[in-house]
Design a protein around this motif. Structure first.
Motif, PDB file in Angstrom:
ATOM      1  N   LYS A  88      -3.760  -7.352 -21.515  1.00  0.00           N
ATOM      2  CA  LYS A  88      -2.802  -8.399 -21.163  1.00  0.00           C
ATOM      3  C   LYS A  88      -3.554  -9.565 -20.541  1.00  0.00           C
ATOM      4  CE  LYS A  88      -1.504  -5.477 -17.190  1.00  0.00           C
ATOM      5  NZ  LYS A  88      -2.105  -4.217 -17.679  1.00  0.00           N
ATOM      6  N   PRO A  89      -2.895 -10.717 -20.375  1.00  0.00           N
ATOM      7  CA  PRO A  89      -3.611 -11.880 -19.851  1.00  0.00           C
ATOM      8  C   PRO A  89      -4.304 -11.625 -18.515  1.00  0.00           C
ATOM      9  CG  PRO A  89      -1.511 -12.566 -20.758  1.00  0.00           C
ATOM     10  CD  PRO A  89      -1.510 -11.068 -20.779  1.00  0.00           C
ATOM     11  N   SER A  90      -3.721 -10.762 -17.686  1.00  0.00           N
ATOM     12  CA  SER A  90      -4.271 -10.550 -16.351  1.00  0.00           C
ATOM     13  C   SER A  90      -5.569  -9.748 -16.338  1.00  0.00           C
ATOM     14  CB  SER A  90      -3.232  -9.864 -15.461  1.00  0.00           C
ATOM     15  OG  SER A  90      -2.870  -8.604 -15.993  1.00  0.00           O
ATOM     16  N   VAL A 121     -17.997  -6.107 -26.649  1.00  0.00           N
ATOM     17  CA  VAL A 121     -16.556  -6.284 -26.858  1.00  0.00           C
ATOM     18  C   VAL A 121     -16.368  -7.664 -27.469  1.00  0.00           C
ATOM     19  CG1 VAL A 121     -14.283  -6.480 -25.793  1.00  0.00           C
ATOM     20  CG2 VAL A 121     -15.887  -4.739 -24.987  1.00  0.00           C
ATOM     21  N   ASP A 122     -16.030  -7.693 -28.764  1.00  0.00           N
ATOM     22  CA  ASP A 122     -15.924  -8.950 -29.502  1.00  0.00           C
ATOM     23  C   ASP A 122     -14.496  -9.469 -29.594  1.00  0.00           C
ATOM     24  OD1 ASP A 122     -18.738  -8.914 -30.201  1.00  0.00           O
ATOM     25  OD2 ASP A 122     -18.233  -7.314 -31.607  1.00  0.00           O
ATOM     26  N   GLY A 123     -13.566  -8.762 -28.960  1.00  0.00           N
ATOM     27  CA  GLY A 123     -12.179  -9.168 -29.009  1.00  0.00           C
ATOM     28  C   GLY A 123     -11.272  -8.007 -28.683  1.00  0.00           C
ATOM     29  N   ALA A 124     -10.017  -8.120 -29.090  1.00  0.00           N
ATOM     30  CA  ALA A 124      -9.035  -7.100 -28.726  1.00  0.00           C
ATOM     31  C   ALA A 124      -8.047  -6.867 -29.856  1.00  0.00           C
ATOM     32  CB  ALA A 124      -8.282  -7.517 -27.467  1.00  0.00           C
ATOM     33  N   LEU A 125      -7.561  -5.634 -29.935  1.00  0.00           N
ATOM     34  CA  LEU A 125      -6.411  -5.289 -30.764  1.00  0.00           C
ATOM     35  C   LEU A 125      -5.259  -5.067 -29.797  1.00  0.00           C
ATOM     36  CD1 LEU A 125      -5.124  -4.675 -33.481  1.00  0.00           C
ATOM     37  CD2 LEU A 125      -5.954  -2.310 -33.278  1.00  0.00           C
ATOM     38  N   VAL A 126      -4.292  -5.972 -29.826  1.00  0.00           N
ATOM     39  CA  VAL A 126      -3.257  -6.055 -28.796  1.00  0.00           C
ATOM     40  C   VAL A 126      -1.914  -5.636 -29.372  1.00  0.00           C
ATOM     41  CG1 VAL A 126      -2.146  -7.586 -27.132  1.00  0.00           C
ATOM     42  CG2 VAL A 126      -4.539  -7.970 -27.770  1.00  0.00           C
ATOM     43  N   GLY A 127      -1.183  -4.809 -28.635  1.00  0.00           N
ATOM     44  CA  GLY A 127       0.138  -4.389 -29.058  1.00  0.00           C
ATOM     45  C   GLY A 127       1.222  -5.270 -28.478  1.00  0.00           C
ATOM     46  N   GLY A 128       1.896  -4.776 -27.443  1.00  0.00           N
ATOM     47  CA  GLY A 128       3.064  -5.450 -26.894  1.00  0.00           C
ATOM     48  C   GLY A 128       2.831  -6.887 -26.477  1.00  0.00           C
ATOM     49  N   ALA A 129       1.668  -7.181 -25.926  1.00  0.00           N
ATOM     50  CA  ALA A 129       1.395  -8.539 -25.440  1.00  0.00           C
ATOM     51  C   ALA A 129       1.197  -9.538 -26.570  1.00  0.00           C
ATOM     52  CB  ALA A 129       0.168  -8.534 -24.526  1.00  0.00           C
ATOM     53  N   SER A 130       1.166  -9.077 -27.829  1.00  0.00           N
ATOM     54  CA  SER A 130       1.032 -10.010 -28.955  1.00  0.00           C
ATOM     55  C   SER A 130       2.383 -10.453 -29.497  1.00  0.00           C
ATOM     56  CB  SER A 130       0.220  -9.372 -30.078  1.00  0.00           C
ATOM     57  OG  SER A 130       0.932  -8.322 -30.716  1.00  0.00           O
ATOM     58  N   ASP A 133       2.166 -14.867 -24.022  1.00  0.00           N
ATOM     59  CA  ASP A 133       1.290 -13.792 -23.549  1.00  0.00           C
ATOM     60  C   ASP A 133       0.007 -13.726 -24.375  1.00  0.00           C
ATOM     61  OD1 ASP A 133       3.105 -13.048 -21.599  1.00  0.00           O
ATOM     62  OD2 ASP A 133       4.062 -11.536 -22.864  1.00  0.00           O
ATOM     63  N   PHE A 134       0.158 -13.776 -25.681  1.00  0.00           N
ATOM     64  CA  PHE A 134      -1.004 -13.640 -26.556  1.00  0.00           C
ATOM     65  C   PHE A 134      -1.942 -14.831 -26.397  1.00  0.00           C
ATOM     66  CE2 PHE A 134      -2.684 -12.870 -31.073  1.00  0.00           C
ATOM     67  CZ  PHE A 134      -3.464 -11.808 -30.650  1.00  0.00           C
ATOM     68  N   SER A 135      -1.378 -16.013 -26.143  1.00  0.00           N
ATOM     69  CA  SER A 135      -2.214 -17.197 -25.949  1.00  0.00           C
ATOM     70  C   SER A 135      -3.106 -17.048 -24.723  1.00  0.00           C
ATOM     71  CB  SER A 135      -1.350 -18.453 -25.817  1.00  0.00           C
ATOM     72  OG  SER A 135      -0.705 -18.742 -27.039  1.00  0.00           O
ATOM     73  N   GLY A 136      -2.582 -16.382 -23.683  1.00  0.00           N
ATOM     74  CA  GLY A 136      -3.412 -16.143 -22.505  1.00  0.00           C
ATOM     75  C   GLY A 136      -4.589 -15.248 -22.805  1.00  0.00           C
TER      76      GLY A 136
END
Length: 247
Positions: free
Chosen positions: A209-211, A222-231, A236-239
């Motif tokens: 999450k953004p926090s 860590v080259d990035g993230a696979l995000v569930g609910g926050a996407s 949220d996803f922009s953060g």
């Protein structure tokens, strides 16, 4: 230099109105070093591709066969035809809910590559396996069994998602994340050579999450993230995207 990747997995969420969130993302400037991927439910794929702009669109699963009597399934070619450029494979929810095994994921990855899709292959351990100190053994087995031999930095992304952190709010320590990502990188380099092994992007997934994004993205490999609910929400996803672009 590996490009950063923020991938959103909407899972079984989203009706037509959810495309407004995608439209918002599509009109938000993104730094040149960061790629954005949204994987909506299949019912939204073609409509999502029409409004996505600079945001890439992916599927959440595909069948290993190109055609056939497989009611309810979608082939990789169908995803590509609908506008997808990637597909998530081997997610723990598919492995658990649909009894998918490494060999199933491998067959689907081959089909994805044949259709011109990038395979985002997921690996991860359960809480019981983590507590038994079996994490790296589990991850090593999944990497060996799930990834076909023709992997490149263009057709493969690996996502580490500890099952016990998905949707629970629990997040591994940065040291734990780093240990697993370093292990994955080493295994890829050993199997495919340093060129391919160093070019495959590694994502972390599990209650991102953004926090907490900046702290996670500061971990090496860590080259990035696979995000569930926050996407699901562009705000949220922009953060998370902002934190990734600045990492």
């Amino acid at each position: 230099m590996r490009r950063k990747l923020a991938a959103g997995n909407w899972k079984m969420n989203g009706l037509g109105a959810a495309l407004e969130e995608l439209r918002t993302l599509a009109t938000t400037p993104v730094p040149d070093n960061t790629d954005i991927l949204i994987c909506p439910p299949a019912t939204l794929l073609s409509r999502a591709a029409e409004v996505a702009g600079h945001v890439a669109i992916g599927g959440q699963d595909c069948h290993a066969n190109a055609t056939g009597a497989h009611t309810g399934d979608l082939s990789a070619e169908m995803l590509r035809d609908a506008g997808a450029t990637s597909v998530i494979l081997g997610h723990s929810e598919r492995r658990a809910d649909h009894d998918e095994h490494d060999e199933d994921v491998r067959a689907k990855a081959r089909a994805a590559w044949e259709a011109g899709l990038t395979a985002v292959i997921c690996v991860g351990e359960s809480l019981q396996e983590r507590e038994a100190d079996n994490t790296l053994d589990i991850i090593g087995g999944q990497l060996a069994g799930s990834i076909p031999d023709a992997a490149t930095g263009e057709n493969l992304v690996v996502a580490y998602e500890p099952i016990w952190a998905i949707g629970t709010g629990k997040v591994p320590t940065t040291a734990q994340i780093g240990d697993v990502h370093d292990f994955i990188r080493a295994r890829l380099e050993r199997r495919f050579g340093p060129g391919v092994g160093r070019s495959v992007r590694l994502l972390y997934g599990g209650s991102v999450k953004p926090s907490n994004a900046a702290e996670i993205f500061a971990v090496p490999n860590v080259d990035g993230a696979l995000v569930g609910g926050a996407s699901l929400k562009a705000s949220d996803f922009s953060g998370i995207i902002d934190a990734l672009s600045m990492a």
